[in-house]
Write a protein that holds these residues in place. Structure first.
Motif, PDB file in Angstrom:
ATOM      1  N   LYS A 165      12.572  -3.541  -0.378  1.00 50.26           N
ATOM      2  CA  LYS A 165      13.385  -3.132  -1.400  1.00 50.26           C
ATOM      3  C   LYS A 165      13.302  -1.750  -2.021  1.00 50.26           C
ATOM      4  O   LYS A 165      12.270  -1.091  -1.971  1.00 50.26           O
ATOM      5  CB  LYS A 165      13.136  -4.273  -2.549  1.00 50.26           C
ATOM      6  N   THR A 166      14.366  -1.195  -2.915  1.00 50.35           N
ATOM      7  CA  THR A 166      14.259  -0.111  -3.736  1.00 50.35           C
ATOM      8  C   THR A 166      13.539  -0.434  -4.827  1.00 50.35           C
ATOM      9  O   THR A 166      13.205  -1.680  -5.523  1.00 50.35           O
ATOM     10  CB  THR A 166      15.719   0.535  -3.927  1.00 50.35           C
ATOM     11  N   PRO A 167      12.813   0.564  -5.732  1.00 52.14           N
ATOM     12  CA  PRO A 167      11.900   0.241  -6.707  1.00 52.14           C
ATOM     13  C   PRO A 167      12.921  -0.345  -7.800  1.00 52.14           C
ATOM     14  O   PRO A 167      12.307  -1.136  -8.656  1.00 52.14           O
ATOM     15  CB  PRO A 167      11.694   1.713  -7.202  1.00 52.14           C
ATOM     16  N   ALA A 168      14.245  -0.069  -7.976  1.00 47.84           N
ATOM     17  CA  ALA A 168      15.234  -0.693  -8.898  1.00 47.84           C
ATOM     18  C   ALA A 168      15.125  -2.114  -8.593  1.00 47.84           C
ATOM     19  O   ALA A 168      15.527  -2.784  -9.545  1.00 47.84           O
ATOM     20  CB  ALA A 168      16.490   0.125  -8.993  1.00 47.84           C
ATOM     21  N   GLU A 169      15.147  -2.283  -7.448  1.00 48.98           N
ATOM     22  CA  GLU A 169      15.463  -3.757  -6.965  1.00 48.98           C
ATOM     23  C   GLU A 169      14.316  -4.829  -7.453  1.00 48.98           C
ATOM     24  O   GLU A 169      14.469  -5.948  -7.454  1.00 48.98           O
ATOM     25  CB  GLU A 169      15.573  -3.846  -5.621  1.00 48.98           C
ATOM     26  N   SER A 170      13.159  -4.047  -7.360  1.00 49.95           N
ATOM     27  CA  SER A 170      11.766  -4.942  -7.610  1.00 49.95           C
ATOM     28  C   SER A 170      11.716  -5.527  -8.819  1.00 49.95           C
ATOM     29  O   SER A 170      11.560  -4.679  -9.838  1.00 49.95           O
ATOM     30  CB  SER A 170      10.589  -4.099  -7.005  1.00 49.95           C
ATOM     31  N   ALA A 178       1.021  -1.231  -0.021  1.00 51.84           N
ATOM     32  CA  ALA A 178      -0.075   0.059   0.152  1.00 51.84           C
ATOM     33  C   ALA A 178       0.813   1.128  -0.029  1.00 51.84           C
ATOM     34  O   ALA A 178       0.406   2.248  -0.844  1.00 51.84           O
ATOM     35  CB  ALA A 178      -0.879  -0.056   1.250  1.00 51.84           C
ATOM     36  N   LEU A 179       1.962   1.246   0.657  1.00 45.19           N
ATOM     37  CA  LEU A 179       3.022   2.491   0.858  1.00 45.19           C
ATOM     38  C   LEU A 179       3.623   2.651  -0.573  1.00 45.19           C
ATOM     39  O   LEU A 179       3.775   3.902  -1.028  1.00 45.19           O
ATOM     40  CB  LEU A 179       3.812   2.152   1.706  1.00 45.19           C
ATOM     41  N   THR A 180       3.870   1.707  -1.339  1.00 43.28           N
ATOM     42  CA  THR A 180       4.599   1.549  -2.523  1.00 43.28           C
ATOM     43  C   THR A 180       6.138   1.735  -2.065  1.00 43.28           C
ATOM     44  O   THR A 180       6.517   2.257  -0.922  1.00 43.28           O
ATOM     45  CB  THR A 180       4.383   2.569  -3.598  1.00 43.28           C
ATOM     46  N   LEU A 181       7.025   1.342  -2.929  1.00 45.89           N
ATOM     47  CA  LEU A 181       8.251   1.268  -2.402  1.00 45.89           C
ATOM     48  C   LEU A 181       9.097   2.577  -2.600  1.00 45.89           C
ATOM     49  O   LEU A 181      10.166   2.775  -2.019  1.00 45.89           O
ATOM     50  CB  LEU A 181       9.206   0.012  -3.636  1.00 45.89           C
ATOM     51  N   ASP A 182       8.493   3.307  -3.466  1.00 38.28           N
ATOM     52  CA  ASP A 182       9.029   4.769  -3.389  1.00 38.28           C
ATOM     53  C   ASP A 182       9.059   5.388  -1.925  1.00 38.28           C
ATOM     54  O   ASP A 182       9.814   6.198  -1.686  1.00 38.28           O
ATOM     55  CB  ASP A 182       8.010   5.698  -4.278  1.00 38.28           C
ATOM     56  N   ILE A 183       8.066   4.999  -1.092  1.00 40.79           N
ATOM     57  CA  ILE A 183       7.979   5.382   0.225  1.00 40.79           C
ATOM     58  C   ILE A 183       8.833   4.742   1.160  1.00 40.79           C
ATOM     59  O   ILE A 183       9.362   4.758   2.184  1.00 40.79           O
ATOM     60  CB  ILE A 183       6.570   5.854   0.559  1.00 40.79           C
ATOM     61  N   ALA A 184       8.222   3.156   0.980  1.00 34.08           N
ATOM     62  CA  ALA A 184       8.769   2.190   2.009  1.00 34.08           C
ATOM     63  C   ALA A 184      10.193   1.688   1.903  1.00 34.08           C
ATOM     64  O   ALA A 184      10.752   1.193   2.794  1.00 34.08           O
ATOM     65  CB  ALA A 184       7.819   1.001   1.920  1.00 34.08           C
ATOM     66  N   GLN A 185      10.939   2.037   0.810  1.00 33.14           N
ATOM     67  CA  GLN A 185      12.183   1.700   0.561  1.00 33.14           C
ATOM     68  C   GLN A 185      13.135   1.683   1.665  1.00 33.14           C
ATOM     69  O   GLN A 185      13.096   2.938   2.404  1.00 33.14           O
ATOM     70  CB  GLN A 185      12.647   2.084  -0.829  1.00 33.14           C
ATOM     71  N   GLY A 186      13.865   0.637   2.188  1.00 31.85           N
ATOM     72  CA  GLY A 186      14.660   0.806   3.368  1.00 31.85           C
ATOM     73  C   GLY A 186      14.200   0.356   4.575  1.00 31.85           C
ATOM     74  O   GLY A 186      15.113   0.180   5.483  1.00 31.85           O
ATOM     75  N   LEU A 187      12.948   0.350   4.711  1.00 27.31           N
ATOM     76  CA  LEU A 187      12.469  -0.142   5.912  1.00 27.31           C
ATOM     77  C   LEU A 187      12.962  -1.455   6.633  1.00 27.31           C
ATOM     78  O   LEU A 187      12.756  -2.446   5.593  1.00 27.31           O
ATOM     79  CB  LEU A 187      10.857   0.087   5.803  1.00 27.31           C
ATOM     80  N   ILE A 188      13.406  -1.551   7.567  1.00 26.74           N
ATOM     81  CA  ILE A 188      13.800  -2.815   8.280  1.00 26.74           C
ATOM     82  C   ILE A 188      12.752  -3.230   9.170  1.00 26.74           C
ATOM     83  O   ILE A 188      12.260  -2.497   9.819  1.00 26.74           O
ATOM     84  CB  ILE A 188      15.223  -2.812   8.720  1.00 26.74           C
ATOM     85  N   PHE A 189      12.159  -4.395   9.155  1.00 27.03           N
ATOM     86  CA  PHE A 189      11.192  -4.960  10.065  1.00 27.03           C
ATOM     87  C   PHE A 189      11.540  -6.551  10.070  1.00 27.03           C
ATOM     88  O   PHE A 189      12.296  -7.278   9.297  1.00 27.03           O
ATOM     89  CB  PHE A 189       9.844  -4.604   9.497  1.00 27.03           C
ATOM     90  N   THR A 190      10.657  -7.091  11.274  1.00 24.72           N
ATOM     91  CA  THR A 190      10.763  -8.327  11.516  1.00 24.72           C
ATOM     92  C   THR A 190       9.536  -9.123  11.029  1.00 24.72           C
ATOM     93  O   THR A 190       8.318  -8.733  11.620  1.00 24.72           O
ATOM     94  CB  THR A 190      11.229  -8.644  12.936  1.00 24.72           C
ATOM     95  N   GLU A 191       9.181 -10.364  10.626  1.00 22.83           N
ATOM     96  CA  GLU A 191       8.026 -10.986  10.167  1.00 22.83           C
ATOM     97  C   GLU A 191       8.123 -12.349  10.464  1.00 22.83           C
ATOM     98  O   GLU A 191       9.223 -12.980  10.241  1.00 22.83           O
ATOM     99  CB  GLU A 191       7.851 -10.932   8.726  1.00 22.83           C
ATOM    100  N   GLY A 192       7.173 -13.098  10.891  1.00 25.02           N
ATOM    101  CA  GLY A 192       6.928 -14.429  11.258  1.00 25.02           C
ATOM    102  C   GLY A 192       6.950 -15.333   9.872  1.00 25.02           C
ATOM    103  O   GLY A 192       6.958 -16.469  10.004  1.00 25.02           O
TER     104      GLY A 192
END
Length: 402
Positions: free
Chosen positions: A365-370, A263-277
């Motif tokens: 990811k960055t948009p370029a990596e996706s 929903a955020l898109t990678l333009d905004i979310a890129q670089g976020l670090i988080f933990t998931e199950g």
């Protein structure tokens, strides 16, 4: 000989009939998916959690103890009193045997107590506070997917090690947010970091401007978002609009789901670090489940939804193995059996109710990596469950023998 054979045959048929009657007397296995169908956690849980439970039932075969398995769903509206009333009605009048999911820790804590009082089973996927297996632990509950301790240990610990040693928290003002801030603070200070400030934000708020201004003024290297769902999306978007990260501060999303990044898109979310199950693109098994799920729901499965599937399937396997839906027999079998599915191979349930399994440290990811619409995250590290979840002795659960 004929007389003896006839007696034996009659006895066998009588025993079979008695067994069938006993199974019928228990009634069908009924699973209630209690979730957020309409608000800030509806994408991560919602109808997708009910779909996940229905998929588990279908994959299991659709019936057990000679009867069709039933799945029902309801919206707790993120209100503990509404969630508690639904749970009580399900147990008392609708024949529900097990409740699954329940995002929103305040609702989960209320449902946990009712489940214990009614001697039923609670499979927690969406609820996050580590108190569910700590001071509020219950012998009738299994905390399946994640908790605030694991999120804090994974994300906060990693960011402090990368130099993010000063923090300011924007915290959702209810049980989950406070538990996440508490557990993250313990991890940060343990690793040598410090907390420069914190501010509480109302649940499901639409304006984070004043909270973000306080975070900017703190000069903290890391702004920790101790929130989830719609609150995470809104706070990350508005931080981007404020140019918060342009000034050198970094955002730590302490609970981020795949639908949030999408929903955020990678333009905004890129670089976020988080933990998931759970991450849909982790391996062939997760990708196969995700493809089937997306065909039904239209979104990739969140960790909550994948956890619902896994927990329900494990429960049904236990019912079949003990040939009963007796709560204590089923729970004992679930505890005694390792979890073996796409969600976890070798996961196990501790006496405090924690299901221990590997967790993923992810980065958007960055948009370029996706390489596609849902190619959003990369796995930085797979964290062993025994490492990332709170040690059994440290939780304060009264069920744990010292």
């Amino acid at each position: 000989m004929k007389g003896k054979f006839g007696l034996a045959l009659g006895f066998a048929l009588s025993l079979l009939a008695t067994t069938s009657l006993a199974e019928a007397a228990e009634g069908p296995v009924k699973i209630g998916v209690l979730t957020d169908m309409s608000s800030l956690y509806s994408d991560s849980g919602g109808k997708g959690s009910q779909i996940a439970a229905e998929m588990a039932v279908a994959d299991f075969g659709g019936s057990v103890l000679g009867q069709k398995i039933e799945v029902i769903g309801a919206d707790h509206q993120n209100k503990p009193d509404i969630g508690a009333n639904i749970a009580r009605d399900w147990y008392d009048t609708q024949g529900v045997d097990v409740i699954a999911d329940v995002p929103n820790s305040a609702v989960a804590l209320a449902v946990q107590q009712i489940t214990r009082d009614k001697n039923k089973i609670f499979l927690i996927s969406g609820g996050g506070t580590s108190d569910l297996t700590g001071k509020a632990c219950s012998p009738n509950s299994i905390h399946w997917t994640y908790d605030t301790y694991a999120l804090a240990h994974g994300t906060a610990g990693a960011m402090v090690k990368q130099g993010g040693d000063s923090w300011f928290f924007i915290t959702a003002d209810y049980a989950f947010g406070h538990a996440l801030e508490r557990d993250a603070t313990e991890e940060i200070t343990h690793e040598g970091g410090k907390i420069l400030g914190t501010v509480n934000a109302p649940l499901n708020t639409t304006d984070f401007s004043s909270f973000l201004l306080q975070a900017q003024a703190s000069k903290a290297k890391i702004v920790g978002l101790a929130n989830a769902g719609g609150d995470t999306k809104t706070s990350v978007k508005q931080a981007h609009e404020f140019g918060l990260t342009n000034s050198g501060q970094k955002l730590a999303g302490l609970l981020v789901n795949i639908d949030d990044v999408h929903a955020l898109t990678l333009d905004i979310a890129q670089g976020l670090i988080f933990t998931e199950g759970f991450y849909w693109d982790a391996n062939d098994e997760t990708r196969a489940f995700a493809k089937r799920f997306m065909a039904k729901d239209g979104l990739m499965p969140s960790a909550y939804q994948a956890g619902v599937y896994s927990a329900v399937l494990h429960y049904l396997k236990a019912v079949k193995a003990v040939e009963s839906k007796d709560t204590q027999k089923v729970l004992a079998k679930m505890h005694a059996t390792k979890v073996d599915d796409f969600f976890s191979h070798g996961g196990y349930i501790r006496e405090d109710g924690r299901m221990v399994h590997d967790m993923y440290l992810l980065q958007a990811k960055t948009p370029a990596e996706s390489k596609g619409e849902w190619d959003l995250d990369k796995v930085l590290r797979v964290m062993p469950g025994d490492e990332v979840f709170r040690p059994l002795k440290d939780g304060g659960c009264p069920l744990v023998k010292s």
